[in-house]
Design a protein around this motif. Structure first.
Motif, PDB file in Angstrom:
ATOM      1  N   VAL A   1      29.683 -12.401  -7.202  1.00  0.00           N
ATOM      2  CA  VAL A   1      29.540 -11.981  -5.813  1.00  0.00           C
ATOM      3  C   VAL A   1      28.332 -11.061  -5.699  1.00  0.00           C
ATOM      4  O   VAL A   1      28.251 -10.037  -6.390  1.00  0.00           O
TER       5      VAL A   1
ATOM      6  N   PHE B   1      27.926 -12.230  -0.300  1.00  0.00           N
ATOM      7  CA  PHE B   1      28.731 -11.510   0.686  1.00  0.00           C
ATOM      8  C   PHE B   1      27.794 -10.991   1.757  1.00  0.00           C
ATOM      9  O   PHE B   1      27.031 -10.057   1.532  1.00  0.00           O
TER      10      PHE B   1
ATOM     11  N   THR C   1      27.199 -18.635  -7.241  1.00  0.00           N
ATOM     12  CA  THR C   1      27.044 -17.351  -6.560  1.00  0.00           C
ATOM     13  C   THR C   1      27.639 -17.412  -5.164  1.00  0.00           C
ATOM     14  O   THR C   1      27.388 -18.368  -4.418  1.00  0.00           O
ATOM     15  N   VAL C   2      28.423 -16.387  -4.828  1.00  0.00           N
ATOM     16  CA  VAL C   2      28.863 -16.185  -3.453  1.00  0.00           C
ATOM     17  C   VAL C   2      28.114 -14.977  -2.909  1.00  0.00           C
ATOM     18  O   VAL C   2      28.181 -13.888  -3.484  1.00  0.00           O
TER      19      VAL C   2
ATOM     20  N   ALA D   1      35.222 -16.868  -5.032  1.00  0.00           N
ATOM     21  CA  ALA D   1      34.613 -16.399  -6.277  1.00  0.00           C
ATOM     22  C   ALA D   1      35.455 -16.804  -7.472  1.00  0.00           C
ATOM     23  O   ALA D   1      34.931 -17.212  -8.517  1.00  0.00           O
TER      24      ALA D   1
ATOM     25  N   LEU E   1      36.522 -14.224   0.133  1.00  0.00           N
ATOM     26  CA  LEU E   1      35.511 -13.790  -0.829  1.00  0.00           C
ATOM     27  C   LEU E   1      36.078 -13.826  -2.239  1.00  0.00           C
ATOM     28  O   LEU E   1      35.473 -14.407  -3.154  1.00  0.00           O
TER      29      LEU E   1
END
Length: 293
Positions: free
Chosen positions: A225, A115, A112-113, A218, A214
Motif C-alpha cells: 500500500v 491509497f 501495488t494499491v 492489499a 484497502l
C-alpha cells in the motif's frame, strides 16, 4: 424543430474553454465561483460545517466558517482545473503536475494499491500518474446520474496510459485480476458508500461507515500500500508518493480499516481545507444513533 440545448454540454464546454486561461486567472475565477457556492448552496454548507464540527471540536465557530469557505473555494478551483487537466498538452501538464516523494515505489512490477484519499487534487494525481509513470493503472469508477457528465469524466480519466477503469458494479474479480497483472490500483476508499459493505471504525473519534477495501485488496492481491497525496499549489499540483506501509495489511480487517482512517487524519491535518468535506461522511450511523445532518 431545433434540437434542445443540453445545458450540461454547454457548461462542460465552457469549463474546457476557461481551462485555456492562465492558471492565476482561472484560480481567481475559482475563488468567485467558490464564494457563490458557499453563499448559494446552504444545504451543502451545513454538511461541511457539520463535518468540521465533528472532526475538529476544538475549532472555534470562526475557524469552522473560515475553513468551510476555503473548502468551497478549493472545490470550485479543482473543478475548473479539469478544463485543462483533460485537454491541455502533455508538455503543459508536466509543468503543472509535479510527482514528488517516494516515486521509486512504482518502479518494477510489484503489485501495488495506491491509497488516494479524497483531496481536491485526486484527478490531478491520476492524470500525473497515467501520464508520467510507464505502467498501466486501474481504478474503480462510480457512474454519474448525468450521462453527459459521466462521459466527459470517463474521457478525461482515460486520456493517458490506456488505464483500466472498472465500474463499482463490476465486483472484486476484475480488480484482483488487474493486481495480478501488476497494474497499480488507484483506490479511493475513504467515502461513505453505505453500511452494507462497511465497518464502523473511528474517523476523528467519530464512528464512520468505512469500506475495508484497502486492507482486503492489499491482502488478496498480495500488494503493498502506497499513499498518494495530491496538494493544490499556486503552480498547479504537487502529487506526493509516500513510502509503502510496511505493517499493512494485518490479519485484522477492522484494525486495518481503523489504521487507514487514523493515518488519513494525519494527511488531512496538514491541509484540512483541501479535503472533500462536502460529502456526508457520517450519514450512516450505528444502530440507534441519530444522523448529524
Amino acid at each position: 424543430m431545433p434540437k434542445p440545448i443540453n445545458l450540461t454540454t454547454v457548461v462542460l464546454g465552457l469549463v474546457e474553454q476557461l481551462g485555456r486561461l492562465p492558471l492565476p486567472v482561472l484560480r481567481c475565477l475559482g475563488v468567485l465561483l467558490g464564494l457563490g457556492l458557499y453563499v448559494g448552496v446552504g444545504s451543502r454548507r451545513r454538511v461541511v460545517r457539520t463535518n468540521m464540527s465533528l472532526c475538529f471540536p476544538h475549532w472555534t465557530s470562526w475557524e469552522i466558517r473560515l475553513y468551510s469557505l476555503r473548502t468551497f473555494v478549493g472545490f470550485a478551483q479543482a473543478w475548473l482545473d479539469r478544463g485543462w487537466l483533460w485537454t491541455a498538452s502533455p508538455e503543459l501538464l508536466r509543468r503543472r503536475l509535479k510527482l514528488v516523494g517516494a516515486c521509486h515505489e512504482l518502479d518494477g512490477q510489484e503489485p501495488t494499491v495506491l491509497f488516494a484519499p479524497h483531496f481536491f487534487g485526486l484527478d490531478a494525481a491520476w492524470t500525473a500518474l497515467t501520464l508520467g509513470v510507464p505502467r498501466r493503472f486501474t481504478t474503480i469508477y462510480t457512474d454519474q446520474q448525468n450521462k453527459t457528465s459521466d462521459a466527459w469524466i470517463l474521457r478525461g480519466r482515460r486520456r493517458f496510459g490506456s488505464p483500466n477503469v472498472l465500474g463499482r458494479v463490476d465486483g472484486v474479480k476484475p480488480v484482483l485480476a488487474s493486481l495480478k497483472r501488476s497494474e497499480p490500483l488507484y483506490l479511493l476508499p475513504d467515502m461513505n458508500f453505505g453500511p452494507e459493505e462497511s465497518l464502523f471504525v473511528p474517523f476523528y473519534g467519530v464512528p464512520a461507515a468505512t469500506v475495508p477495501s484497502l486492507s482486503r485488496f492489499a491482502k488478496l492481491g498480495r500488494a503493498k500500500v502506497v499513499p498518494v497525496i495530491a496538494r493544490m499549489t499556486a503552480q498547479g499540483y504537487s502529487i506526493e508518493l509516500l513510502p509503502a506501509w510496511r505493517d499493512f495489511p494485518t490479519a485484522d480487517l477492522r484494525a486495518d480499516t481503523a489504521t487507514m482512517n487514523l493515518r488519513l487524519q494525519g494527511y488531512i491535518d496538514a491541509m484540512p481545507a483541501q479535503y472533500y468535506w462536502v460529502h456526508k461522511r457520517f450519514k450512516d450511523r450505528p444502530d440507534g444513533e441519530a444522523g448529524p445532518y
